[in-house]
Design a protein around this motif. Structure first.
Motif, PDB file in Angstrom:
ATOM      1  N   THR A  96       0.486  -6.412  26.714  1.00  0.00           N
ATOM      2  CA  THR A  96       0.587  -7.220  25.600  1.00  0.00           C
ATOM      3  C   THR A  96       1.784  -8.065  25.732  1.00  0.00           C
ATOM      4  O   THR A  96       1.819  -9.283  25.396  1.00  0.00           O
ATOM      5  CB  THR A  96       0.452  -6.514  24.356  1.00  0.00           C
ATOM      6  OG1 THR A  96      -0.822  -5.917  24.405  1.00  0.00           O
ATOM      7  CG2 THR A  96       0.844  -7.407  23.095  1.00  0.00           C
ATOM      8  N   ASP A 118      -5.091 -14.477  25.689  1.00  0.00           N
ATOM      9  CA  ASP A 118      -5.590 -13.196  25.481  1.00  0.00           C
ATOM     10  C   ASP A 118      -6.990 -12.814  26.447  1.00  0.00           C
ATOM     11  O   ASP A 118      -7.526 -14.008  26.979  1.00  0.00           O
ATOM     12  CB  ASP A 118      -6.098 -13.164  24.035  1.00  0.00           C
ATOM     13  CG  ASP A 118      -5.397 -12.778  23.239  1.00  0.00           C
ATOM     14  OD1 ASP A 118      -4.147 -12.026  23.658  1.00  0.00           O
ATOM     15  OD2 ASP A 118      -5.389 -12.712  21.957  1.00  0.00           O
ATOM     16  N   GLU A 125      -3.559  -3.885  22.831  1.00  0.00           N
ATOM     17  CA  GLU A 125      -3.679  -4.991  21.879  1.00  0.00           C
ATOM     18  C   GLU A 125      -3.458  -6.179  22.634  1.00  0.00           C
ATOM     19  O   GLU A 125      -2.967  -6.332  23.581  1.00  0.00           O
ATOM     20  CB  GLU A 125      -2.815  -4.667  20.781  1.00  0.00           C
ATOM     21  CG  GLU A 125      -1.275  -4.908  20.954  1.00  0.00           C
ATOM     22  CD  GLU A 125      -0.474  -4.773  19.821  1.00  0.00           C
ATOM     23  OE1 GLU A 125       0.520  -5.658  19.667  1.00  0.00           O
ATOM     24  OE2 GLU A 125      -0.678  -3.912  18.912  1.00  0.00           O
ATOM     25  N   HIS A 130      -2.705  -9.972  18.379  1.00  0.00           N
ATOM     26  CA  HIS A 130      -2.372  -9.112  17.371  1.00  0.00           C
ATOM     27  C   HIS A 130      -1.258  -8.624  17.426  1.00  0.00           C
ATOM     28  O   HIS A 130      -0.295  -8.189  16.505  1.00  0.00           O
ATOM     29  CB  HIS A 130      -3.190  -7.750  17.785  1.00  0.00           C
ATOM     30  CG  HIS A 130      -4.693  -8.000  17.300  1.00  0.00           C
ATOM     31  ND1 HIS A 130      -5.737  -7.945  18.260  1.00  0.00           N
ATOM     32  CD2 HIS A 130      -5.344  -8.236  16.068  1.00  0.00           C
ATOM     33  CE1 HIS A 130      -6.802  -8.296  17.431  1.00  0.00           C
ATOM     34  NE2 HIS A 130      -6.738  -8.508  16.330  1.00  0.00           N
ATOM     35  N   CYS A 188       0.484 -11.104  15.140  1.00  0.00           N
ATOM     36  CA  CYS A 188       0.422 -10.718  13.672  1.00  0.00           C
ATOM     37  C   CYS A 188       1.131  -9.633  13.280  1.00  0.00           C
ATOM     38  O   CYS A 188       1.647  -9.817  12.191  1.00  0.00           O
ATOM     39  CB  CYS A 188      -1.316 -10.199  13.653  1.00  0.00           C
ATOM     40  SG  CYS A 188      -2.522 -11.499  13.765  1.00  0.00           S
ATOM     41  N   ARG A 189       1.185  -8.609  14.095  1.00  0.00           N
ATOM     42  CA  ARG A 189       2.342  -7.537  13.671  1.00  0.00           C
ATOM     43  C   ARG A 189       3.758  -8.133  13.287  1.00  0.00           C
ATOM     44  O   ARG A 189       4.304  -7.877  12.458  1.00  0.00           O
ATOM     45  CB  ARG A 189       2.299  -6.433  14.718  1.00  0.00           C
ATOM     46  CG  ARG A 189       2.929  -5.332  14.528  1.00  0.00           C
ATOM     47  CD  ARG A 189       2.759  -4.116  15.503  1.00  0.00           C
ATOM     48  NE  ARG A 189       3.072  -4.600  16.689  1.00  0.00           N
ATOM     49  CZ  ARG A 189       2.960  -3.785  17.764  1.00  0.00           C
ATOM     50  NH1 ARG A 189       2.167  -2.648  17.803  1.00  0.00           N
ATOM     51  NH2 ARG A 189       3.572  -4.241  18.891  1.00  0.00           N
TER      52      ARG A 189
END
Length: 117
Positions: free
Chosen positions: A6, A57, A63, A67, A70-71
């Protein structure tokens, strides 16, 4: 090369939008004529924060870049759809700088979680 982590994907997405000419607002991506296009289109030359994550992605371990972004955004109560409209505010930074800062935070979070193949 094996699967990307990620953090790798987040770095790749950040690199897409780091030069100001590689970043856009209001659409996930645009072509060389400024027309909206898919983030994965070969014609795409600039992306919003969300579109850049969508472009890279697909090869993540754990993840996705989306994502992870987003976190990081959630820590600042930023709703992800705002990443494509330039409405992001973070510590008084202009939108482009704010999105790059969010990417930096997302990368740090992914690394802290030891997201590795």
């Amino acid at each position: 090369m094996g699967l990307k982590t990620t953090a790798d994907l987040l770095r790749e997405a950040r690199d897409l939008i780091t030069p100001f000419r590689g970043w856009t607002q209001g659409e996930l991506a645009r072509d060389a004529h400024g027309r909206p296009c898919s983030p994965n289109s070969p014609a795409a030359v600039c992306w919003c924060g969300t579109g850049a994550a969508m472009k890279v992605d697909g090869k993540a371990v754990g993840e996705s870049a989306f994502h992870g972004l987003c976190r990081a955004a959630a820590k600042h109560n930023i709703i992800i759809p705002r990443l494509n409209d330039g409405g992001v505010t973070l510590d008084g930074l202009p939108p482009h700088e704010a999105i790059l800062r969010l990417y930096d935070e997302a990368i740090a979070l992914a690394e802290a979680n030891h997201d590795a193949p």
